[in-house]
Design a protein around this motif. Structure first.
Motif, PDB file in Angstrom:
ATOM      1  N   PRO A   1     -22.492  20.143  -5.920  1.00  0.00           N
ATOM      2  CA  PRO A   1     -21.981  21.180  -6.823  1.00  0.00           C
ATOM      3  C   PRO A   1     -21.001  22.113  -6.096  1.00  0.00           C
ATOM      4  N   GLY A   2     -19.922  22.457  -6.789  1.00  0.00           N
ATOM      5  CA  GLY A   2     -18.933  23.360  -6.221  1.00  0.00           C
ATOM      6  C   GLY A   2     -17.875  22.686  -5.354  1.00  0.00           C
ATOM      7  N   VAL A   3     -17.979  21.384  -5.157  1.00  0.00           N
ATOM      8  CA  VAL A   3     -16.992  20.638  -4.366  1.00  0.00           C
ATOM      9  C   VAL A   3     -15.982  20.025  -5.336  1.00  0.00           C
ATOM     10  N   ASP A   4     -14.694  20.248  -5.083  1.00  0.00           N
ATOM     11  CA  ASP A   4     -13.660  19.743  -5.985  1.00  0.00           C
ATOM     12  C   ASP A   4     -13.292  18.289  -5.711  1.00  0.00           C
ATOM     13  N   GLU A   5     -13.267  17.888  -4.452  1.00  0.00           N
ATOM     14  CA  GLU A   5     -12.877  16.525  -4.109  1.00  0.00           C
ATOM     15  C   GLU A   5     -13.953  15.539  -4.560  1.00  0.00           C
ATOM     16  N   THR A   6     -13.518  14.416  -5.116  1.00  0.00           N
ATOM     17  CA  THR A   6     -14.476  13.403  -5.557  1.00  0.00           C
ATOM     18  C   THR A   6     -14.555  12.267  -4.547  1.00  0.00           C
ATOM     19  N   TYR A   7     -15.678  11.590  -4.567  1.00  0.00           N
ATOM     20  CA  TYR A   7     -15.932  10.421  -3.723  1.00  0.00           C
ATOM     21  C   TYR A   7     -16.566   9.338  -4.586  1.00  0.00           C
ATOM     22  N   PRO A   8     -16.367   8.069  -4.227  1.00  0.00           N
ATOM     23  CA  PRO A   8     -17.046   6.996  -4.955  1.00  0.00           C
ATOM     24  C   PRO A   8     -18.532   6.968  -4.585  1.00  0.00           C
ATOM     25  N   HIS A   9     -19.372   6.807  -5.580  1.00  0.00           N
ATOM     26  CA  HIS A   9     -20.816   6.660  -5.386  1.00  0.00           C
ATOM     27  C   HIS A   9     -21.242   5.357  -6.067  1.00  0.00           C
ATOM     28  N   ILE A  10     -22.015   4.560  -5.359  1.00  0.00           N
ATOM     29  CA  ILE A  10     -22.471   3.261  -5.863  1.00  0.00           C
ATOM     30  C   ILE A  10     -23.927   3.419  -6.286  1.00  0.00           C
ATOM     31  N   TYR A  11     -24.205   3.210  -7.571  1.00  0.00           N
ATOM     32  CA  TYR A  11     -25.533   3.447  -8.129  1.00  0.00           C
ATOM     33  C   TYR A  11     -26.382   2.176  -8.162  1.00  0.00           C
ATOM     34  N   GLY A  12     -26.717   1.706  -6.996  1.00  0.00           N
ATOM     35  CA  GLY A  12     -27.586   0.539  -6.868  1.00  0.00           C
ATOM     36  C   GLY A  12     -27.325  -0.138  -5.545  1.00  0.00           C
ATOM     37  N   PRO A  13     -28.098  -1.168  -5.242  1.00  0.00           N
ATOM     38  CA  PRO A  13     -27.916  -1.884  -3.984  1.00  0.00           C
ATOM     39  C   PRO A  13     -26.544  -2.556  -3.912  1.00  0.00           C
ATOM     40  N   LEU A  14     -25.989  -2.564  -2.729  1.00  0.00           N
ATOM     41  CA  LEU A  14     -24.704  -3.214  -2.481  1.00  0.00           C
ATOM     42  C   LEU A  14     -24.965  -4.636  -2.004  1.00  0.00           C
ATOM     43  N   ARG A  15     -24.495  -5.589  -2.748  1.00  0.00           N
ATOM     44  CA  ARG A  15     -24.623  -6.995  -2.344  1.00  0.00           C
ATOM     45  C   ARG A  15     -23.554  -7.305  -1.302  1.00  0.00           C
ATOM     46  N   PRO A  16     -23.907  -7.995  -0.223  1.00  0.00           N
ATOM     47  CA  PRO A  16     -22.901  -8.347   0.799  1.00  0.00           C
ATOM     48  C   PRO A  16     -21.698  -9.108   0.239  1.00  0.00           C
ATOM     49  N   SER A  17     -21.879  -9.812  -0.858  1.00  0.00           N
ATOM     50  CA  SER A  17     -20.765 -10.570  -1.444  1.00  0.00           C
ATOM     51  C   SER A  17     -19.666  -9.671  -1.995  1.00  0.00           C
ATOM     52  N   ALA A  18     -19.945  -8.385  -2.223  1.00  0.00           N
ATOM     53  CA  ALA A  18     -18.920  -7.441  -2.693  1.00  0.00           C
ATOM     54  C   ALA A  18     -18.120  -6.853  -1.537  1.00  0.00           C
ATOM     55  N   VAL A  19     -18.546  -7.131  -0.305  1.00  0.00           N
ATOM     56  CA  VAL A  19     -17.858  -6.624   0.888  1.00  0.00           C
ATOM     57  C   VAL A  19     -16.832  -7.674   1.315  1.00  0.00           C
ATOM     58  N   VAL A  20     -15.557  -7.302   1.260  1.00  0.00           N
ATOM     59  CA  VAL A  20     -14.489  -8.267   1.518  1.00  0.00           C
ATOM     60  C   VAL A  20     -13.938  -8.183   2.936  1.00  0.00           C
ATOM     61  N   ALA A  21     -14.290  -7.122   3.669  1.00  0.00           N
ATOM     62  CA  ALA A  21     -13.862  -7.000   5.070  1.00  0.00           C
ATOM     63  C   ALA A  21     -14.840  -6.085   5.791  1.00  0.00           C
ATOM     64  N   VAL A  22     -15.073  -6.397   7.059  1.00  0.00           N
ATOM     65  CA  VAL A  22     -15.951  -5.598   7.917  1.00  0.00           C
ATOM     66  C   VAL A  22     -15.165  -5.345   9.207  1.00  0.00           C
ATOM     67  N   THR A  23     -14.897  -4.076   9.492  1.00  0.00           N
ATOM     68  CA  THR A  23     -14.072  -3.710  10.638  1.00  0.00           C
ATOM     69  C   THR A  23     -14.872  -2.816  11.590  1.00  0.00           C
ATOM     70  N   PRO A  24     -14.968  -3.183  12.864  1.00  0.00           N
ATOM     71  CA  PRO A  24     -15.641  -2.288  13.820  1.00  0.00           C
ATOM     72  C   PRO A  24     -14.860  -0.980  13.955  1.00  0.00           C
ATOM     73  N   VAL A  25     -15.590   0.137  14.011  1.00  0.00           N
ATOM     74  CA  VAL A  25     -14.971   1.448  14.213  1.00  0.00           C
ATOM     75  C   VAL A  25     -15.765   2.200  15.268  1.00  0.00           C
ATOM     76  N   ARG A  26     -15.069   3.119  15.923  1.00  0.00           N
ATOM     77  CA  ARG A  26     -15.711   3.940  16.954  1.00  0.00           C
ATOM     78  C   ARG A  26     -15.903   5.351  16.439  1.00  0.00           C
ATOM     79  N   PRO A  27     -17.044   5.965  16.784  1.00  0.00           N
ATOM     80  CA  PRO A  27     -17.183   7.380  16.460  1.00  0.00           C
ATOM     81  C   PRO A  27     -16.152   8.184  17.264  1.00  0.00           C
ATOM     82  N   ARG A  28     -15.805   9.363  16.777  1.00  0.00           N
ATOM     83  CA  ARG A  28     -14.878  10.212  17.525  1.00  0.00           C
ATOM     84  C   ARG A  28     -15.642  11.221  18.315  1.00  0.00           C
TER      85      ARG A  28
END
Length: 107
Positions: A80-107
């Motif tokens: 509440p009170g945040v203007d920027e929106t983000y995508p939210h997925i309402y259920g389990p994510l099936r691996p078949s919906a993931v089209v790329a997996v990229t390693p990333v490093r924390p900063r």
């Protein structure tokens, strides 16, 4: 459309074994939160910097094709009170919906 989710390698590997990804965000499950946090291409680096900067475990960026999701996803404010929106997925994510997996490093 493509949306993105940061995951630990161990959570992603478990999802591939189980057939579904159920981590909402760092340390919080889908069951606890009610949805999986995601981001657009211009948002994921900020999420990494804010919430994953001190993570020592390897991370991956999951690129999700929303057309392959079998659950609802919605663009909405993360709190509440945040203007920027983000995508939210309402259920389990099936691996078949993931089209790329990229390693990333924390900063």
């Amino acid at each position: 459309m493509r949306i993105y989710h940061l995951a630990t390698v161990s959570d992603w590997e478990r999802a591939q074994e189980d057939g579904e990804y159920t981590t909402s965000t760092r340390g919080v499950s889908l069951e606890q939160e009610g949805f999986i946090h995601a981001s657009r291409a211009d948002q994921w680096e900020g999420v990494r910097d804010r919430y994953y900067a001190d993570v020592e475990e390897p991370l991956v960026l999951l690129e999700i094709d929303t057309g392959l999701l079998d659950v609802q996803w919605v663009e909405e404010p993360p709190a509440p009170g945040v203007d920027e929106t983000y995508p939210h997925i309402y259920g389990p994510l099936r691996p078949s919906a993931v089209v790329a997996v990229t390693p990333v490093r924390p900063r």
